[in-house]
Design a protein around this motif. Structure first.
Motif, PDB file in Angstrom:
ATOM      1  N   ALA A  97       0.834  -1.209   0.000  1.00 52.68           N
ATOM      2  CA  ALA A  97       0.000   0.000   0.000  1.00 52.68           C
ATOM      3  C   ALA A  97       0.865   1.253   0.000  1.00 52.68           C
ATOM      4  O   ALA A  97       0.571   2.229  -0.707  1.00 52.68           O
ATOM      5  CB  ALA A  97      -0.922  -0.013   1.219  1.00 52.68           C
ATOM      6  N   ALA A 101       0.965   3.960  -2.931  1.00 53.30           N
ATOM      7  CA  ALA A 101       0.599   5.335  -2.600  1.00 53.30           C
ATOM      8  C   ALA A 101       1.706   6.308  -2.981  1.00 53.30           C
ATOM      9  O   ALA A 101       1.435   7.417  -3.451  1.00 53.30           O
ATOM     10  CB  ALA A 101       0.291   5.449  -1.108  1.00 53.30           C
ATOM     11  N   SER A 177      -3.366  10.165   7.814  1.00 51.68           N
ATOM     12  CA  SER A 177      -3.810   9.881   6.452  1.00 51.68           C
ATOM     13  C   SER A 177      -3.112  10.812   5.473  1.00 51.68           C
ATOM     14  O   SER A 177      -2.820  11.966   5.782  1.00 51.68           O
ATOM     15  CB  SER A 177      -5.324  10.045   6.349  1.00 51.68           C
ATOM     16  N   VAL A 259      -5.582   0.343  -1.323  1.00 58.25           N
ATOM     17  CA  VAL A 259      -5.298   1.772  -1.284  1.00 58.25           C
ATOM     18  C   VAL A 259      -5.784   2.478  -2.548  1.00 58.25           C
ATOM     19  O   VAL A 259      -6.204   3.642  -2.506  1.00 58.25           O
ATOM     20  CB  VAL A 259      -3.795   2.032  -1.062  1.00 58.25           C
ATOM     21  N   ARG A 265      -6.469   6.338  -0.188  1.00 60.33           N
ATOM     22  CA  ARG A 265      -5.440   7.110   0.501  1.00 60.33           C
ATOM     23  C   ARG A 265      -4.686   6.177   1.443  1.00 60.33           C
ATOM     24  O   ARG A 265      -5.238   5.164   1.878  1.00 60.33           O
ATOM     25  CB  ARG A 265      -6.042   8.288   1.261  1.00 60.33           C
ATOM     26  N   LEU A 266      -3.441   6.489   1.734  1.00 63.07           N
ATOM     27  CA  LEU A 266      -2.674   5.697   2.686  1.00 63.07           C
ATOM     28  C   LEU A 266      -2.983   6.200   4.090  1.00 63.07           C
ATOM     29  O   LEU A 266      -2.890   7.396   4.367  1.00 63.07           O
ATOM     30  CB  LEU A 266      -1.173   5.829   2.391  1.00 63.07           C
ATOM     31  N   MET A 270      -5.121   0.721   7.916  1.00 59.30           N
ATOM     32  CA  MET A 270      -5.934   0.386   6.750  1.00 59.30           C
ATOM     33  C   MET A 270      -5.915  -1.097   6.415  1.00 59.30           C
ATOM     34  O   MET A 270      -6.769  -1.577   5.683  1.00 59.30           O
ATOM     35  CB  MET A 270      -5.458   1.177   5.529  1.00 59.30           C
TER      36      MET A 270
END
Length: 355
Positions: A97, A101, A177, A259, A265-266, A270
């Motif tokens: 992820a 990202a 985030s 993601v 979004r990272l 998550m």
């Protein structure tokens, strides 16, 4: 006198029958407990069915849960065929992820080019994250369970640091985030993105590779007996490394799908335990790549049911206990499938199965 005897193997039909019986027992047990607590079991059951498999919204949720579970479950299944345990799917998920990202946030271009690049970088990140445990297992016989597990915590903290530090959202000020990625995986059906059918294709392709290629054959033989594989001239160490690298890439690709297709979004947390749940999926699949699909569906259904129950003011701890009960009964059912009733041995003859 007839007696129960354990056999080393059990047919797929017998295992399925025992699992269905276990699920029925779980449903009856949970229903009785909920009724004793004053709940309207009939109304609750109707709500659960309508909110999961009985509505488009529920089916979309199931597909979204299945997408990462298919890949993390396959990641563990690959290493199980090699006789290894990759417990680090959670960390590889996070690294995938993060890598995806990073590409999405800092490399600009059309989605048709950025999305494949995000997938490639994600898989390379997962492979890099599992490389040290793979080398340690292959050349120093270091237990991969410990090394992959410990790296999960490092990966989680790394993502939290990125999301709250150098990559934090400076526009909206959201906590832990990054800003929303400018590219995303296109939607296929409602909120279900194309990562879901791609994950299904990957599972099918992996099953084909395991059953029809030399690499898959050598992985299976090395996992069954490393000594026999070495005697036959198979490169066991190379196969250990390649299987673990493939496993890391699959788990990391799940992170990229999440993601870029779901969260956009990272952010910290998550992974939602998809890496750990992949272990459960792999155990339910019993080493079969294709069986990962129904196993992931069952796990996704359990997660979806848990969410519905929580909306009805049922405590999260109770939902967790119900999930544990279901998985425990399924594990017991798998073991019971190996037992059969055998007739007493007669003179000059061995005992034979009567079931």
């Amino acid at each position: 006198m007839s007696r129960f005897q354990r056999f080393p193997t059990a047919s797929a039909q017998r295992i399925l029958l025992c699992r269905c019986a276990a699920l029925l027992i779980a449903v009856v047990t949970v229903s009785l407990l909920l009724a004793m607590s004053g709940r309207n079991v009939g109304e609750l059951a109707r709500l659960v069915l309508m909110s999961t498999i009985g509505s488009r919204f529920g089916l979309e949720d199931l597909a979204l849960f299945m997408s990462p579970l298919l890949l993390t479950g396959s990641a563990v299944t690959v290493t199980r065929r090699m006789g290894l345990w990759n417990i680090g799917g959670e960390g590889q998920f996070y690294l995938g992820a993060a890598g995806a990202a990073g590409v999405g946030l800092f490399i600009h271009g059309p989605a048709i080019l950025i999305l494949p690049l995000m997938a490639i970088v994600a898989m390379l990140s997962g492979m890099l994250w599992i490389l040290l445990p793979a080398l340690a297992r292959a050349f120093a016989n270091v237990n991969e369970i410990i090394t992959t597990l410990l790296l999960n915590f490092v990966a989680s903290l790394l993502v939290y640091w990125l999301a709250t530090g150098p990559w934090r959202d400076r526009v909206t000020g959201a906590l832990a985030s990054t800003e929303r990625l400018p590219v995303s995986i296109p939607d296929l059906w409602g909120v279900v993105h194309w990562g879901f059918p791609v994950a299904l294709l990957i599972v099918g392709g992996l099953a084909l590779i395991m059953s029809s290629t030399r690499w898959g054959y050598e992985v299976r033989i090395s996992g069954a007996s490393a000594g026999m594989a070495r005697y036959a001239g198979m490169p066991v160490k190379v196969r250990i490394i390649s299987a673990m690298l493939l496993s890391g890439a699959l788990a990391a690709l799940a992170g990229m799908f999440e993601v870029a297709g779901t969260v956009h979004r990272l952010q910290g947390g998550m992974a939602d335990n998809f890496g750990y749940l992949g272990i459960v999926v792999a155990v339910l699949a019993r080493g079969s790549c294709l069986a990962v699909i129904p196993a992931a569906f069952l796990m996704a259904l359990i997660l979806d049911v848990g969410i519905v129950l929580q909306t009805q003011q049922i405590a999260a701890t109770v939902v967790l206990a119900i999930t544990g009960l279901v998985l425990l009964l399924v594990a017991i059912a798998d073991e019971c499938a190996h037992y059969r009733v055998v007739a007493p041995a007669t003179t000059g003859r061995t005992a034979r199965s009567v079931s």
